[in-house]
Design an enzyme around this catalytic site. Sequence first.
Site, PDB file in Angstrom:
ATOM      1  N   VAL A   1       0.841  -1.218   0.000  1.00 33.08           N
ATOM      2  CA  VAL A   1       0.000   0.000   0.000  1.00 33.08           C
ATOM      3  C   VAL A   1       0.870   1.259   0.000  1.00 33.08           C
ATOM      4  O   VAL A   1       0.623   2.201  -0.771  1.00 33.08           O
ATOM      5  CB  VAL A   1      -0.961   0.007   1.214  1.00 33.08           C
ATOM      6  CG1 VAL A   1      -1.815   1.263   1.207  1.00 33.08           C
ATOM      7  CG2 VAL A   1      -1.845  -1.242   1.212  1.00 33.08           C
ATOM      8  N   GLU A  46     -10.625   5.197   5.608  1.00 32.80           N
ATOM      9  CA  GLU A  46     -11.434   4.673   4.500  1.00 32.80           C
ATOM     10  C   GLU A  46     -10.856   3.375   3.935  1.00 32.80           C
ATOM     11  O   GLU A  46     -11.601   2.461   3.550  1.00 32.80           O
ATOM     12  CB  GLU A  46     -11.510   5.738   3.394  1.00 32.80           C
ATOM     13  CG  GLU A  46     -12.445   5.416   2.260  1.00 32.80           C
ATOM     14  CD  GLU A  46     -13.886   5.232   2.713  1.00 32.80           C
ATOM     15  OE1 GLU A  46     -14.549   6.204   3.068  1.00 32.80           O
ATOM     16  OE2 GLU A  46     -14.352   4.062   2.717  1.00 32.80           O
ATOM     17  N   VAL A  55     -11.536  -0.720   5.264  1.00 31.56           N
ATOM     18  CA  VAL A  55     -12.630  -1.640   4.900  1.00 31.56           C
ATOM     19  C   VAL A  55     -12.857  -1.594   3.392  1.00 31.56           C
ATOM     20  O   VAL A  55     -13.108  -0.528   2.828  1.00 31.56           O
ATOM     21  CB  VAL A  55     -13.938  -1.276   5.641  1.00 31.56           C
ATOM     22  CG1 VAL A  55     -15.075  -2.199   5.216  1.00 31.56           C
ATOM     23  CG2 VAL A  55     -13.740  -1.323   7.148  1.00 31.56           C
ATOM     24  N   GLY A  61     -10.903  -1.958   0.717  1.00 36.23           N
ATOM     25  CA  GLY A  61      -9.904  -1.361  -0.183  1.00 36.23           C
ATOM     26  C   GLY A  61     -10.326  -0.042  -0.788  1.00 36.23           C
ATOM     27  O   GLY A  61     -10.477   0.958  -0.088  1.00 36.23           O
ATOM     28  N   ILE A  90     -13.129   0.889  -2.179  1.00 33.75           N
ATOM     29  CA  ILE A  90     -14.563   1.252  -2.183  1.00 33.75           C
ATOM     30  C   ILE A  90     -14.836   2.282  -1.085  1.00 33.75           C
ATOM     31  O   ILE A  90     -14.516   2.044   0.076  1.00 33.75           O
ATOM     32  CB  ILE A  90     -15.470   0.026  -1.904  1.00 33.75           C
ATOM     33  CG1 ILE A  90     -15.183  -1.102  -2.880  1.00 33.75           C
ATOM     34  CG2 ILE A  90     -16.938   0.422  -1.930  1.00 33.75           C
ATOM     35  CD1 ILE A  90     -15.957  -2.391  -2.587  1.00 33.75           C
ATOM     36  N   GLY A 106      -0.482  -8.940  -4.094  1.00 32.52           N
ATOM     37  CA  GLY A 106      -0.526  -7.924  -3.022  1.00 32.52           C
ATOM     38  C   GLY A 106      -1.876  -7.822  -2.336  1.00 32.52           C
ATOM     39  O   GLY A 106      -2.167  -6.824  -1.678  1.00 32.52           O
ATOM     40  N   LYS A 119     -13.190  -6.090   9.746  1.00 32.80           N
ATOM     41  CA  LYS A 119     -13.967  -5.131   8.923  1.00 32.80           C
ATOM     42  C   LYS A 119     -15.430  -5.134   9.355  1.00 32.80           C
ATOM     43  O   LYS A 119     -16.081  -4.086   9.418  1.00 32.80           O
ATOM     44  CB  LYS A 119     -13.825  -5.494   7.443  1.00 32.80           C
ATOM     45  CG  LYS A 119     -12.408  -5.264   6.920  1.00 32.80           C
ATOM     46  CD  LYS A 119     -12.178  -5.978   5.601  1.00 32.80           C
ATOM     47  CE  LYS A 119     -10.777  -5.726   5.075  1.00 32.80           C
ATOM     48  NZ  LYS A 119     -10.399  -6.597   3.957  1.00 32.80           N
ATOM     49  N   GLY A 154      -5.405  -4.800  -2.840  1.00 31.23           N
ATOM     50  CA  GLY A 154      -4.361  -4.477  -3.819  1.00 31.23           C
ATOM     51  C   GLY A 154      -3.846  -3.064  -3.600  1.00 31.23           C
ATOM     52  O   GLY A 154      -4.560  -2.206  -3.076  1.00 31.23           O
TER      53      GLY A 154
HETATM   54  P1  NAP Z   1       3.095  -4.912   3.623  1.00 33.77           P
HETATM   55  O1  NAP Z   1       3.245  -5.005   2.155  1.00 33.77           O
HETATM   56  O2  NAP Z   1       3.490  -6.068   4.466  1.00 33.77           O
HETATM   57  O3  NAP Z   1       3.924  -3.613   4.099  1.00 33.77           O
HETATM   58  C1  NAP Z   1       4.145  -3.299   5.436  1.00 33.77           C
HETATM   59  C2  NAP Z   1       5.196  -2.209   5.523  1.00 33.77           C
HETATM   60  O4  NAP Z   1       5.372  -1.826   6.885  1.00 33.77           O
HETATM   61  C3  NAP Z   1       6.578  -2.617   5.006  1.00 33.77           C
HETATM   62  O5  NAP Z   1       7.195  -1.533   4.374  1.00 33.77           O
HETATM   63  C4  NAP Z   1       7.345  -2.985   6.301  1.00 33.77           C
HETATM   64  O6  NAP Z   1       8.742  -2.735   6.184  1.00 33.77           O
HETATM   65  C5  NAP Z   1       6.744  -2.002   7.275  1.00 33.77           C
HETATM   66  N1  NAP Z   1       6.710  -2.528   8.643  1.00 33.77           N
HETATM   67  C6  NAP Z   1       5.994  -3.594   9.092  1.00 33.77           C
HETATM   68  N2  NAP Z   1       6.206  -3.765  10.419  1.00 33.77           N
HETATM   69  C7  NAP Z   1       7.063  -2.782  10.794  1.00 33.77           C
HETATM   70  C8  NAP Z   1       7.663  -2.436  12.032  1.00 33.77           C
HETATM   71  N3  NAP Z   1       7.413  -3.134  13.142  1.00 33.77           N
HETATM   72  N4  NAP Z   1       8.480  -1.358  12.075  1.00 33.77           N
HETATM   73  C9  NAP Z   1       8.734  -0.643  10.944  1.00 33.77           C
HETATM   74  N5  NAP Z   1       8.178  -0.924   9.747  1.00 33.77           N
HETATM   75  C10 NAP Z   1       7.366  -1.983   9.678  1.00 33.77           C
HETATM   76  O7  NAP Z   1       1.597  -4.565   4.019  1.00 33.77           O
HETATM   77  P2  NAP Z   1       0.474  -3.883   3.098  1.00 33.77           P
HETATM   78  O8  NAP Z   1      -0.195  -4.926   2.285  1.00 33.77           O
HETATM   79  O9  NAP Z   1       1.014  -2.681   2.428  1.00 33.77           O
HETATM   80  O10 NAP Z   1      -0.602  -3.475   4.223  1.00 33.77           O
HETATM   81  C11 NAP Z   1      -0.367  -2.404   5.071  1.00 33.77           C
HETATM   82  C12 NAP Z   1      -1.642  -2.106   5.871  1.00 33.77           C
HETATM   83  O11 NAP Z   1      -2.714  -1.817   4.981  1.00 33.77           O
HETATM   84  C13 NAP Z   1      -2.155  -3.272   6.747  1.00 33.77           C
HETATM   85  O12 NAP Z   1      -2.777  -2.738   7.893  1.00 33.77           O
HETATM   86  C14 NAP Z   1      -3.203  -3.926   5.862  1.00 33.77           C
HETATM   87  O13 NAP Z   1      -4.174  -4.631   6.590  1.00 33.77           O
HETATM   88  C15 NAP Z   1      -3.801  -2.702   5.201  1.00 33.77           C
HETATM   89  N6  NAP Z   1      -4.470  -2.935   3.933  1.00 33.77           N
HETATM   90  C16 NAP Z   1      -3.838  -3.637   2.957  1.00 33.77           C
HETATM   91  C17 NAP Z   1      -4.475  -3.827   1.747  1.00 33.77           C
HETATM   92  C18 NAP Z   1      -3.853  -4.608   0.647  1.00 33.77           C
HETATM   93  O14 NAP Z   1      -4.549  -4.896  -0.340  1.00 33.77           O
HETATM   94  N7  NAP Z   1      -2.589  -4.957   0.710  1.00 33.77           N
HETATM   95  C19 NAP Z   1      -5.752  -3.287   1.531  1.00 33.77           C
HETATM   96  C20 NAP Z   1      -6.361  -2.563   2.565  1.00 33.77           C
HETATM   97  C21 NAP Z   1      -5.717  -2.396   3.760  1.00 33.77           C
HETATM   98  P3  NAP Z   1       9.656  -3.544   5.117  1.00 33.77           P
HETATM   99  O15 NAP Z   1       9.257  -3.037   3.765  1.00 33.77           O
HETATM  100  O16 NAP Z   1      11.056  -3.195   5.463  1.00 33.77           O
HETATM  101  O17 NAP Z   1       9.324  -5.002   5.318  1.00 33.77           O
HETATM  102  N1  HSE Z   2      -6.058  -8.752   2.820  1.00 31.13           N
HETATM  103  C1  HSE Z   2      -7.143  -7.882   2.589  1.00 31.13           C
HETATM  104  C2  HSE Z   2      -8.083  -8.517   1.604  1.00 31.13           C
HETATM  105  C3  HSE Z   2      -6.656  -6.568   2.066  1.00 31.13           C
HETATM  106  O1  HSE Z   2      -7.698  -9.499   0.954  1.00 31.13           O
HETATM  107  O2  HSE Z   2      -9.222  -8.046   1.471  1.00 31.13           O
HETATM  108  C4  HSE Z   2      -7.753  -5.532   1.956  1.00 31.13           C
HETATM  109  O3  HSE Z   2      -8.210  -5.151   3.207  1.00 31.13           O
END
Ligand code: NAP
Ligand code: HSE
Length: 434
Positions: free
Chosen positions: A18, A133, A136, A138, A140, A191, A209, A310
């Site tokens: 993200v 926003e 929950v 992504g 939307i 992702g 959510k 994503g």
């Molecule tokens: P991710 O790809 O695992 O990225 C997490 C990032 O945070 C990485 O840059 C990681 O560092 C850093 N990080 C994690 N723990 C840390 C710590 N203890 N200290 C310092 N840095 C730390 O996760 P993501 O998919 O982007 O998701 C991030 C958030 O958005 C989560 O809360 C997730 O639930 C939410 N979210 C994700 C999506 C999705 O589709 N992916 C959608 C909606 C919401 P490194 O890069 O060095 O590992």
């Molecule tokens: N892991 C979550 C999903 C990311 O698959 O819906 C979006 O919140």
Amino acid sequence: MSMEQVNVNIGLLGCGTVGTSLLELIHEQREVISQRTGLVIDVAMVSVRDVSKSRTAPIDPTLFTDDPKQVVESADVDVVVEVMGGIDPSRELISKALELGKPVVTANKELLAAHGEELYALADQSGVDLLFEAAVAGGIPIIRPLRESLAGEPITRVMGIVNGTTNFILTKMTEEGMSFADALEEAQKLGYAESDPTADVGGHDAAAKAAIIASLAFGGRVNSDDVYVEGITEITPEDIEFAHRLGHCIKLLAIVEKQESNGAESLCVRVHPSMVPLTHPLANVQESFNAIFVEGDSVGELMFYGRGAGGPPTASAVLGDLIDASCNIKRSSAASIGDFTSINISPIADLETQYFFEVEVEDQPGVLAQVAAVLGEQNVSIQSMEQEGLESEARLIFITHKALESSFQAAIGALDKLKIVRNIGTVLRVIGID
Ligand code: NAP
Ligand code: HSE
């Protein structure tokens, strides 16, 4: 008249799926945002776990640090964006930012579903925004409609597909015959999945959510522990095939609905795989798409649809919040989330719904009558039944009319004790017929 220009420096906690997409989107949209809003958004600092990792984000590499506290406390940071995930240290970092009077934008549903009330109160005390926003569904927009547009609506039910990973897996298993493991691996590559994907497949991401939706839609205190959860790990290709044969598909649904429990109003909040009729709009929600139905006494039915996971869709929601929070800095205002009341959460045993289940029995006269008698004793009425012969036994596939969960489970327990029953197979709740 030219618009007043305001510089806003953001401190980004996390630069994974993200965070990287957010930096790309800010880079691409910076001029447009400035023209439309007068905001000049710059990134002041970015914290990650491992600064030595190679990164593609369009940003000066000297802005990276492995000290997220430094980002939050830096005098150069006006707004904190948290996209690290997890409870700790995100909870402490967000609390600190709010105490310092800095607005926070987060995508962290796990944290909000567990400690939202404490963080919303901190934001109110400091008079700054805490916007989420992206937490929950992504990309939307669902949080803002629930918080603002539907603030006065007597909402009765919110139901939908709120996890992109599990919807992607179920779609791939259904449409392409892909294995669960291969589909999950692809969802991770794209992702969609959480860093620990058991949160997705076990239903806990959707449950977080559901808790957030329940709090906003019904104004009550609901956290992740209040949500009944079943994931999709037990769903087999055979279950999907049976469902299709009966004109259904299988979807992981989050359902929040008002109901009467022992004469008092309560809320049932649950996440579980469900049989959905192929004619239902949710049956057509495929891949990483999410869809949420909101039903209210005045507004009727609303449906929100789009990409639920994503990097780019999630970054879009984060950027919208970031612009909102920055505009509020300009106006010296903030959006309060309001107070939550305590609310009765009804146990799953009080649910009334339809069920699908499958029983393997000895293939002999009178078997069907014995099964029907057990169901009848528990007031479980059969809507449809199919029988197929196996090598030395028969498989019975039932869909029931609406029945009380406690009665249905008692019936399943009693069936399991019958001598003629060799195995009770998959049991699923069914939506959308009765
Ligand atoms: P991710 O790809 O695992 O990225 C997490 C990032 O945070 C990485 O840059 C990681 O560092 C850093 N990080 C994690 N723990 C840390 C710590 N203890 N200290 C310092 N840095 C730390 O996760 P993501 O998919 O982007 O998701 C991030 C958030 O958005 C989560 O809360 C997730 O639930 C939410 N979210 C994700 C999506 C999705 O589709 N992916 C959608 C909606 C919401 P490194 O890069 O060095 O590992
Ligand atoms: N892991 C979550 C999903 C990311 O698959 O819906 C979006 O919140």
